[in-house]
Design an enzyme around this catalytic site. Structure first.
Site, PDB file in Angstrom:
ATOM      1  N   HIS A 149       0.774  -1.239  -0.112  1.00 21.40           N
ATOM      2  CA  HIS A 149       0.020  -0.188  -0.058  1.00 21.40           C
ATOM      3  C   HIS A 149       0.701   1.254   0.160  1.00 21.40           C
ATOM      4  O   HIS A 149       0.424   2.441  -0.387  1.00 21.40           O
ATOM      5  CB  HIS A 149      -0.960   0.029   1.218  1.00 21.40           C
ATOM      6  CG  HIS A 149      -2.204  -0.830   1.025  1.00 21.40           C
ATOM      7  ND1 HIS A 149      -2.135  -2.309   1.393  1.00 21.40           N
ATOM      8  CD2 HIS A 149      -3.513  -0.575   0.665  1.00 21.40           C
ATOM      9  CE1 HIS A 149      -3.354  -2.767   0.842  1.00 21.40           C
ATOM     10  NE2 HIS A 149      -4.215  -1.681   0.500  1.00 21.40           N
ATOM     11  N   GLY A 150       2.036   1.237   0.366  1.00 28.78           N
ATOM     12  CA  GLY A 150       2.849   2.399   0.382  1.00 28.78           C
ATOM     13  C   GLY A 150       4.028   2.482   1.133  1.00 28.78           C
ATOM     14  O   GLY A 150       4.164   1.364   1.998  1.00 28.78           O
TER      15      GLY A 150
END
Length: 494
Positions: A343-344
């Site tokens: 996700h990041g």
């Protein structure tokens, strides 16, 4: 290009009209190729509207996996007997698969994680008292790179596993990789599901198209009316958490839970609905996840295309849950930590994944992770008290984990949570409009669980048909009234 923009409002009907005009040639190969070429060009225009320079990345990834797929199939055919088991693998095919993995994950790692690792390296030395002056690369993250990278990887891996034959039509393959409705934020489609639809003739179906339009309207409603309304309250509370009481902060976390759901599931609904306009079916990406009765069921309902991708291409190859309890525990932590990191490039996402792993672990150890596989309150209008308690508990722990997802860093998340106990008084502020729309959405989604009643309402008498059109018109008006042209979708950053 944003779904909630004037540009897309003009783009979609233009492409739709040209696409079906070309349908007159579908009895000949050139008609289908013309449609696919139009999809390819339109998809590149759609993606290039954000930044045309990054079209080279998606084109490069497409060419690599197109060539790799052909080479893997050749190696398998040359080195493995035709009657061999599907589990047989060619060494040459494995080397070609590693080319695909290295190129795709290398690009993803560079653009998404280079700055993260540099900054983490510097901070690690600074914690030991060693000062380092290393400037970050300030790399711009290409929109949607995590999504189309996983989509092309599934193609190469499935050919390597001998579950899919490669295509030698570059236009078809490029259209599959860049199909604009789901290019930027999914659903992450498997080649085995989407590519055959690209390769076969498609006929216009008015009923399918009308269902697509309804889904687009519902997705826009969830994004524009629900998510963007909640975002105003959420941004203020998270940006000034030290100024508000505990109940207000808790409400801010709850609103973010519905913001991210309305935002992301809204995008998926628009993508699926748009694909239907072109005669293509995409997988369901959300199934009322906040009605889940435990965390395992939540993950069977939330971002289904990603969770099933990790299950099939990471969890099961590691041995899944059939390799003994402790290895199953290891595999569970791997899958959730990788999911968080996907996700990041921020430790908050890693902690978010770790929280979900810890929540999932008791269910796995007690063999209860597959307990709730059926529909909640199946055949009933209302849930039982046990089901209601499971839903409330699951939503509460998921919402707590969302704080780490939303926070700028770990300190921000921890401060936000520790302030839950601040001044236990009345709410400082309340977005009544947001509360109304969230409640309406939940009621509609709960009612839609009962297909018989829902379909009966849709196909009822003339007065009810008029009522439906009135509701559709009201939905369009609400979307147009609340739309913000610069309100990007949350998952664009992933």
């Amino acid at each position: 290009m944003l779904f909630n923009s004037l540009e897309f409002l003009l783009f979609l009907p233009t492409v739709f009209a040209a696409y079906w005009i070309l349908n007159r040639w579908t009895d000949r190969p050139r008609g289908l190729q013309a449609q696919n070429f139009l999809l390819l060009v339109s998809s590149y225009v759609f993606y290039g509207w954000w930044d045309w320079r990054f079209l080279s990345l998606i084109a490069f990834s497409t060419l690599v996996d197109y060539a790799v797929g052909i080479q893997i199939a050749k190696a398998n055919a040359r080195e493995i007997p035709a009657d061999a088991d599907e589990s047989a693998r060619s060494r040459t095919a494995k080397r070609w698969l590693w080319v695909s993995l290295a190129v795709n994950l290398g690009l993803l790692g560079y653009f998404k994680y280079a700055n993260f690792f540099i900054e983490s390296w510097v901070k690690a030395w600074e914690s030991l008292g060693v000062s380092m002056h290393v400037s970050t690369l300030h790399i711009v993250l290409p929109v949607g790179i995590s999504f189309y990278t996983f989509q092309t990887l599934s193609y190469s891996i499935d050919i390597y596993r001998r579950k899919l034959n490669p295509t030698r039509n570059l236009i078809d393959f490029a259209a599959f990789v860049s199909f604009f409705p789901q290019l930027v934020a999914g659903p992450i489609e498997r080649a085995s599901a989407l590519l055959p639809q690209i390769q076969r003739r498609r006929q216009f179906d008015a009923e399918v198209a009308s269902s697509g339009l309804r889904l687009i309207l519902w997705g826009l409603f969830k994004k524009v009316v629900i998510a963007d309304t909640c975002a105003i309250f959420v941004n203020d509370v998270f940006d000034h958490h030290h100024e508000y009481s505990g109940p207000t902060l808790i409400l801010g976390a709850v609103y973010f839970a519905f913001q991210i759901y309305g935002d992301f599931s809204g995008y998926s609904d628009i993508a699926i609905g748009t694909a239907r306009l072109f005669g293509i079916t995409l997988m369901t990406n959300f199934r009322t996840p906040y009605f889940a009765r435990d965390i395992a069921e939540f993950w069977r309902r939330w971002h289904i295309s990603l969770s099933t991708w990790f299950r099939d291409y990471l969890y099961i190859p590691l041995g899944g849950s059939r390799v003994g309890k402790w290895k199953a525990v290891r595999n569970t932590f791997v899958i959730f930590l990788v999911s968080g990191f996907w996700h990041g490039a921020n430790w908050t996402f890693v902690v978010w994944g770790l929280i979900h792993a810890l929540l999932f672990l008791p269910l796995l150890l007690m063999n209860r992770n597959l307990r709730n596989t059926g529909e909640i309150a199946d055949g009933r209008w209302l849930p039982s008290l046990r089901e209601l308690g499971g839903m409330a508990w699951t939503f509460s722990i998921v919402t707590l984990a969302w704080v780490f997802f939303r926070a700028e860093n770990l300190n921000h998340a921890l401060e936000f949570i520790t302030h839950f106990g601040n001044r236990p008084g009345s709410l400082d502020k309340l977005s009544k409009t947001g509360a109304f729309w969230v409640t309406l959405m939940l009621c509609l989604e709960w009612g839609a669980r009962v297909p018989t009643a829902w379909n009966r309402w849709r196909s009822s008498s003339v007065p009810m048909t008029a009522a439906r059109w009135l509701i559709y018109a009201l939905g369009v008006w609400l979307v147009m009234k609340n739309i913000q042209s610069q309100a990007e979708f949350i998952y664009f950053q992933f």
